[in-house]
Design a protein around this motif. Sequence first.
Motif, mmCIF file in Angstrom:
data_model
loop_
_atom_site.group_PDB
_atom_site.id
_atom_site.type_symbol
_atom_site.label_atom_id
_atom_site.label_comp_id
_atom_site.label_asym_id
_atom_site.label_seq_id
_atom_site.Cartn_x
_atom_site.Cartn_y
_atom_site.Cartn_z
ATOM 1 N N UNK A 83 61.312 0.079 5.211
ATOM 2 C CA UNK A 83 60.355 0.036 4.099
ATOM 3 C C UNK A 83 60.655 -1.200 3.252
ATOM 4 N N UNK A 84 60.342 -2.391 3.763
ATOM 5 C CA UNK A 84 60.792 -3.638 3.120
ATOM 6 C C UNK A 84 60.114 -3.964 1.808
ATOM 7 N N UNK A 85 59.105 -3.200 1.418
ATOM 8 C CA UNK A 85 58.425 -3.408 0.129
ATOM 9 C C UNK A 85 59.029 -2.547 -0.988
ATOM 10 N N UNK A 86 59.946 -1.648 -0.642
ATOM 11 C CA UNK A 86 60.549 -0.763 -1.637
ATOM 12 C C UNK A 86 61.380 -1.551 -2.644
ATOM 13 N N UNK A 87 61.207 -1.232 -3.925
ATOM 14 C CA UNK A 87 61.924 -1.893 -5.013
ATOM 15 C C UNK A 87 62.709 -0.856 -5.804
#
Length: 485
Positions: A258-262
Amino acid sequence: MENTEGNIVNGENPPPYYLVVKPSDPPPSYANIDELWETPPVVPYYINEPLPPVFPPHVAQRIIITTEQYHPDQRRSSLVVIRHKKARCYGGSGVSAFIIILIGIALWLGVRYGITMMSRRNMDTCPSNTVICDGHVDCKQGSDETICVRFGAGNELQVMTSNSNGFLPICYDDWNQSLATQTCKQLGFRGCYQYGSLTSTSTSFLFVSQSSDTIQGKVNVSTSCPDKETVSLQCTNCGLSQSSSRIIGGDEADPGQWPWQVSLHFQGSHVCGGSVISQDFIVSAAHCFPSDPPAWQVPANWRVYLGVESQYMLPAPQYIADIIIHELYNPNTHDNDIALLKLTQPINFTGMVQPVCLPAYDQVVLADTECWTTGFGTTEEGEDHGSIQLMEVEVEIIDRSLCNTAYKGLISNDMLCAGDMNGGKDACQGDSGGPLVCQDDDGHWYLYGVTSWGIGCGRVNRPGVYTDVHSYVAWIHSKIEEYRP
């Protein structure tokens, strides 16, 4: 948990999924954090006073209610986006009476397209001779020209001009890389990722025929277009996960899944989540940034961590330039619970950090679609500490009427319910602002929800409630354009 069920029966509004810590003084500045040596505290609902001093907590083991195993093919939704031939492109990263009329137009657009012409705190000021979408900025904050572009299925570029009755596609004839790059930059992106053509069913089109700084000022209306080929434009490569493997009732996420998770930190602790949507902007929840005390809305008090797998292994932080809260956010009902964060520096995308796609203006997710939600929140209701590792759980989109019955009419048309009516799968405290994503048939992931609120965590007939991103796509695009780098 204090009288949660009693409160909803008596007509009071339920609490959001977030950490209600209200320090009496603004937090001091602090150095960059490389590692977090303690688990961030998570406060139960209905804590209405400052917490006592927090001492290093014991790191509790994760408690997972269910341990189901999922396979990659189970995570695909039934969303369909038709795509056609593409060509890659790359670019650099009485005034009072009139204002009343403009407000009326803004409200109409807001109802139809989710658009607002107000700034974060103040209504925009416009002269009496303002013409919307003519390519010339008339209003002080430019709101007359930031509502003129949207995307349809297959990334079809659709523009509203002062001469058109609504949004129309642009004919592909004479479209080129320079126009694609200029348009993406106008919209707040660093450049164009790719463009191409698709076959449109429209009976009216726009042709590029004049010089202007904006795409709405460059075009004129026509009733013909060769082969009805219109422009498809993608300003960023989005929604691609780097992992092919398969919160409450969930599992630890694989690296790059989930590379968009912040992870958003306030005063040194994880408080909320968020989603990367471009090199400069993060989508999160408005309730993560309360106005009391004011310190919560001071950008310098926040740190943004990208590509985080573990709260023990934090990368160098990103910093926030602007916190853009929806103008109509209601903290009592949680309506319009959405916010944008503009970063001080652009993100360098890697395998671990990538943007998620925003849905097209007419792209909705249907009930029973299997989607995923992620975050660093608690993994069991009532726990004192969030998860060290990024957690993931597969949830089902729940019919709004069914959800509204469960929540006694508290679900608006701009909210989305997801989870399991039988309980066990849900977001929880600390997951606020994080993503609810669904995958289309070509593998791209779309941001359909922002974690907002719920009654408890994983309870029967109490699914998670999310801000419905589809209702706010136009708002997001207008703010990205207004605050573009």
